[in-house]
Design a protein around this motif. Structure first.
Motif, mmCIF file in Angstrom:
data_model
loop_
_atom_site.group_PDB
_atom_site.id
_atom_site.type_symbol
_atom_site.label_atom_id
_atom_site.label_comp_id
_atom_site.label_asym_id
_atom_site.label_seq_id
_atom_site.Cartn_x
_atom_site.Cartn_y
_atom_site.Cartn_z
ATOM 1 N N THR A 89 0.084 4.444 -2.789
ATOM 2 C CA THR A 89 0.809 4.332 -1.512
ATOM 3 C C THR A 89 1.109 5.276 -1.627
ATOM 4 O O THR A 89 1.071 6.018 0.155
ATOM 5 N N SER A 90 2.561 5.737 -1.830
ATOM 6 C CA SER A 90 3.343 7.155 -1.477
ATOM 7 C C SER A 90 2.507 8.589 -1.534
ATOM 8 O O SER A 90 3.350 10.004 -1.433
ATOM 9 N N THR B 295 2.830 8.223 2.081
ATOM 10 C CA THR B 295 4.150 8.497 2.658
ATOM 11 C C THR B 295 4.126 9.572 2.153
ATOM 12 O O THR B 295 4.980 10.645 3.604
ATOM 13 N N ILE B 296 3.985 10.392 1.528
ATOM 14 C CA ILE B 296 3.726 12.084 1.841
ATOM 15 C C ILE B 296 3.669 12.412 2.905
ATOM 16 O O ILE B 296 3.336 13.776 3.098
ATOM 17 N N LEU C 212 2.826 11.494 5.168
ATOM 18 C CA LEU C 212 3.477 11.091 6.917
ATOM 19 C C LEU C 212 5.374 11.967 6.961
ATOM 20 O O LEU C 212 4.949 12.804 8.067
ATOM 21 N N ILE C 213 5.409 12.434 5.828
ATOM 22 C CA ILE C 213 6.651 13.097 5.371
ATOM 23 C C ILE C 213 6.665 14.112 6.173
ATOM 24 O O ILE C 213 6.943 15.224 6.935
ATOM 25 N N VAL D 273 -0.812 3.904 7.313
ATOM 26 C CA VAL D 273 -0.810 3.111 6.560
ATOM 27 C C VAL D 273 -1.668 2.061 5.484
ATOM 28 O O VAL D 273 -2.069 2.098 4.741
#
Lengths: 201, 550
Positions: free
Chosen positions: A7-8, A11-12, A14-15, A73
């Motif tokens: 999932t990260s 996240t990366i 999106l960041i 997500v």
């Protein structure tokens, strides 16, 4: 079962996207130009129509952004595919940029701008709501031919019967409800806005 | 900072540090407090894990020992195992250092664990991934600090340890010969009772795993203790009581009575049924019994089954024919506190070995005997046998030797000269005790029994130097009288020390009653005195106690 490591990656992405947007906004405010001046003027003109209007516009746009992130997500989008989840807010932002370009060369009617903006938001919310409904686990708990579709959509998520976690279904349900409320509010306020400002159109 | 030419001198380094430290401190003060706390925590975590990795590798390798080449023993710590452990510790410490999973008390492990965490909810995994990303960045920084400074610290520690081990190795190489020579000086030449080979150091077996070690002495395996490959600690020097380990002949692996016995070796020679085994049975019973009652240092005997057999013979009062094809050895050992024990060794030599030339093995035990006991059975002479039968009946002369005493003596002297390398015309210093057996018979007892000798000595005291001299001369005269002059001449022409003793091993006829031996201790006591053996104190004590009892 989903691992945090997999999932990260979303996240990366999106960041990085958020950092790119922040850098772009910083660049726009730091580097003076006529184009950014007109775009900023257009956006700040929402204050003329009252606090509620200003709040509603901002909240609807942020809700679209959050819904796009939610879709990224749940869709496990990674890398450049994350941008596809944000196509609706990107389109609206591009539309505002086009209006800014037009405003550089012509006299723009602010009321028309915001009327069109409301329509764009309504369309965007509708599309986004459909996308949220298509996410696995966002569907109605009970399937019944006789039950109206709207009631099915409003029914709370079921704890049993799906392989999607109850927390995910609650979050999806929450988004759907928020977007529905926002859509209805936008629709009502669109009529009110039209009635209030029909003389200046 | 200026550099002198192309060289970076230590002074330049110190000057650079003096200029940089205030700047670093200013920068550190400007860092926000949360970041400061995070940096401090990460640094502490890295330091703790550097120490923990080293400690873990030390603990896991503390029982790693290097096997000595061509041996079942481990090299001692200073001789090789220390360097072996050092290399393994260095290797494992690096492995732990670079492995983020090795320690649970680190940010790197935490991020690894969190990364592997699974949850059915995507929302929760998304929210936790935000924490995971922060931990991953902190973990990377921590690993970087850990690996860089850890490698530096390990290199310095490893180098220092290597130098320390090298110095101790050099010192050890100087000390080893000292210990080796000192240990060798405590060793007495031993002889295997089976293959008769001579050796100084026996083989020893590990009491934990049973492995047999051949070079258990102070050396590269240890100065005082050595380590077996099973992990057991073995004494490898006389001062650490190596003698208590089971020992084996290095030539034929025969189990020994002891590895370092200061023994008085006695060959018991005689014709068939002359009473050799009966004599040994009678002697051991009296000797061991008196020593045990007196509470002397531990007396042991070997092999146990042979002594049980002797005791059975003693108790039953009936002798049995010994095997004709083997020389039996009987060990009686006095345990000492020092590095060697004192012992009496009897070799029961069958007459067949002396008479026959068909045996493959020479009786090599002749070469290293300290004393010789020759048992002469007077009943081997027809005249004496007839006289006894007339006086006491036929039953009294059952079990007599059919071999001629003269033949036995001649064959023995020839075999002895061959094995011991005795040159003709040169007399041997080995003392010989000639035992006239079966003196319990009335006709023989009247002439050379204790009372007869005492009476003769009392009557003609001025002809003798003492009682022992009287005993010796009277017994010698008896042999002359019964016609064994050749026995006396042959013996006295070869051996410079010959003494004659009257002995009765059984004390009566073989009627099923236990032995009642007479005078079995004094011949051995005499031999011990002639050889200046440590055993003479024990034999003298036993003889005195036995005489008092009688």
């Amino acid at each position: 079962m989903y691992s945090i490591r997999s999932t990260s990656k979303t996240t990366i992405a999106l960041i990085i996207l958020a950092i790119c947007i922040a850098l772009l906004m910083y660049w726009c405010s730091a580097v003076p130009s006529i184009f950014s001046y007109y775009v900023l003027s257009l956006i700040l003109s929402k204050e003329h129509f009252g606090k509620f209007h200003s709040f509603l516009v901002s909240a609807s746009f942020w809700l679209l952004l959050l819904a796009s992130a939610n879709e990224a997500v749940f869709g496990e989008k990674r890398g450049f595919r994350v941008i596809k989840s944000f196509d609706i807010p990107i389109f609206i932002s591009a539309w505002v940029a086009i209006w800014g370009f037009i405003a550089m060369n012509t006299q723009v009617n602010i009321t028309w701008f915001w009327l069109c903006y409301y329509l764009c938001l309504l369309v965007g919310l509708t599309l986004s709501l459909r996308r949220q409904s298509r996410i696995k686990g966002a569907g109605p708990a009970r399937s019944s031919v006789s039950t109206p579709r709207i009631l099915l959509a409003l029914s709370p998520p079921s704890r049993n019967g799906f392989d999607v976690s109850i927390i995910d279904r609650i979050v999806l349900y929450g988004f759907k409800m928020a977007m529905l409320v926002d859509w209805l509010t936008l629709f009502v306020y669109l009529i009110v806005f039209f009635v209030q400002n029909r003389l200046s159109i | 900072m200026e550099i002198d030419g192309d060289r970076l001198l230590p002074g330049h380094v110190f000057a650079f540090l003096r200029e940089s430290i205030p700047k670093i401190w200013l920068f550190w003060c400007s860092v926000p407090i949360p970041f400061k706390i995070l940096i401090i925590l990460v640094s502490i975590s890295a330091c703790v894990n550097i120490i923990a990795s080293l400690s873990k590798s030390i603990v896991s390798n503390s029982s790693s020992w290097k096997k000595a080449p061509d041996s079942e023993l481990m090299l001692s710590f200073v001789s090789g195992s220390g360097q072996y452990q050092r290399r393994r510790i260095y290797r494992d410490a690096h492995a732990y250092l670079f492995d983020r999973k090795s320690s649970k008390y680190s940010f790197a492990w935490l991020s690894y664990w969190l990364g592997n965490y699974e949850n059915p909810s995507k929302v929760i995994t998304f929210l936790l991934s935000l924490v995971y990303l922060v931990l991953a960045i902190v973990g990377i920084i921590e690993m970087a600090i850990r690996c860089f400074f850890g490698s530096l610290v390990y290199f310095i520690v490893n180098l220092s340890y290597f130098v320390f081990l090298l110095i101790t190795w050099v010192v050890f190489q100087i000390i080893i010969p000292i210990f080796y020579i000192a240990d060798k000086k405590t060793l007495k030449t031993q002889y295997c009772p089976k293959c008769y080979s001579a050796f100084l150091l026996a083989k020893f077996s590990c009491p934990y795993c049973g492995k047999i070690h051949s070079k258990l002495h102070p050396g590269k395996n240890g100065l005082l203790y050595a380590k077996c490959i099973c992990g057991g600690k073995l004494p490898c020097a006389s001062i650490t009581k190596r003698k208590y380990l089971k020992s084996y002949c290095p030539n034929c692996d025969n189990i020994l009575a002891g590895p370092n016995i200061n023994s008085l070796t006695i060959q018991v020679i005689g014709g068939n049924s002359s009473g050799k085994t009966a004599f040994i049975a009678a002697f051991q019973h009296q000797y061991i019994g008196v020593n045990n009652k007196a509470g002397f240092r531990s007396v042991s005997f070997f092999p146990e089954y042979s002594f049980k057999e002797l005791e059975r013979i003693y108790s039953s009062g009936k002798t049995e024919k010994s095997p004709t094809d083997e020389v039996r050895a009987y060990f009686i050992i006095h345990g000492n506190k020092g590095s060697s024990d004192d012992g009496l060794v009897f070799y029961d030599v069958p007459d067949e070995i002396i008479i026959s030339d068909q045996y493959a093995k020479n009786p090599l035990n002749f070469a290293y005997c300290d004393g010789i006991v020759i048992i002469v059975d007077p009943l081997s002479l027809l005249s004496v046998k007839s006289e006894c039968e007339a006086a006491t009946g036929l039953e009294s002369t059952i079990g007599f030797s059919s071999d001629s005493a003269e033949d036995i003596i001649v064959h023995f002297i020839n075999k002895y000269s061959e094995v011991a390398g005795r040159v003709a015309k040169k007399m041997s210093d080995t003392p010989v005790a000639v035992l006239i057996s079966k003196t319990d018979l009335i006709t023989i007892n009247k002439q050379i029994g204790k009372e007869a000798i005492q009476a003769c000595f009392s009557e003609k005291a001025n002809e003798y130097y003492g009682y022992e001299d009287a005993r010796d001369k009277i017994c010698r005269q008896y042999l002359l009288n019964i016609g064994l002059i050749n026995v006396i001449n042959n013996l006295e022409s070869v051996f410079s020390m010959v003494s004659y003793f009257p002995v009765s091993s059984i004390g009566h006829s073989e009627d099923g009653n236990p032995f009642d031996p007479k005078n079995v201790i004094s011949p051995i006591n005499w031999l011990a005195r002639q050889c200046h053996s440590n055993i003479r104190d024990y034999t003298a004590f036993v003889e005195e106690k036995v005489n008092v009892f009688n």
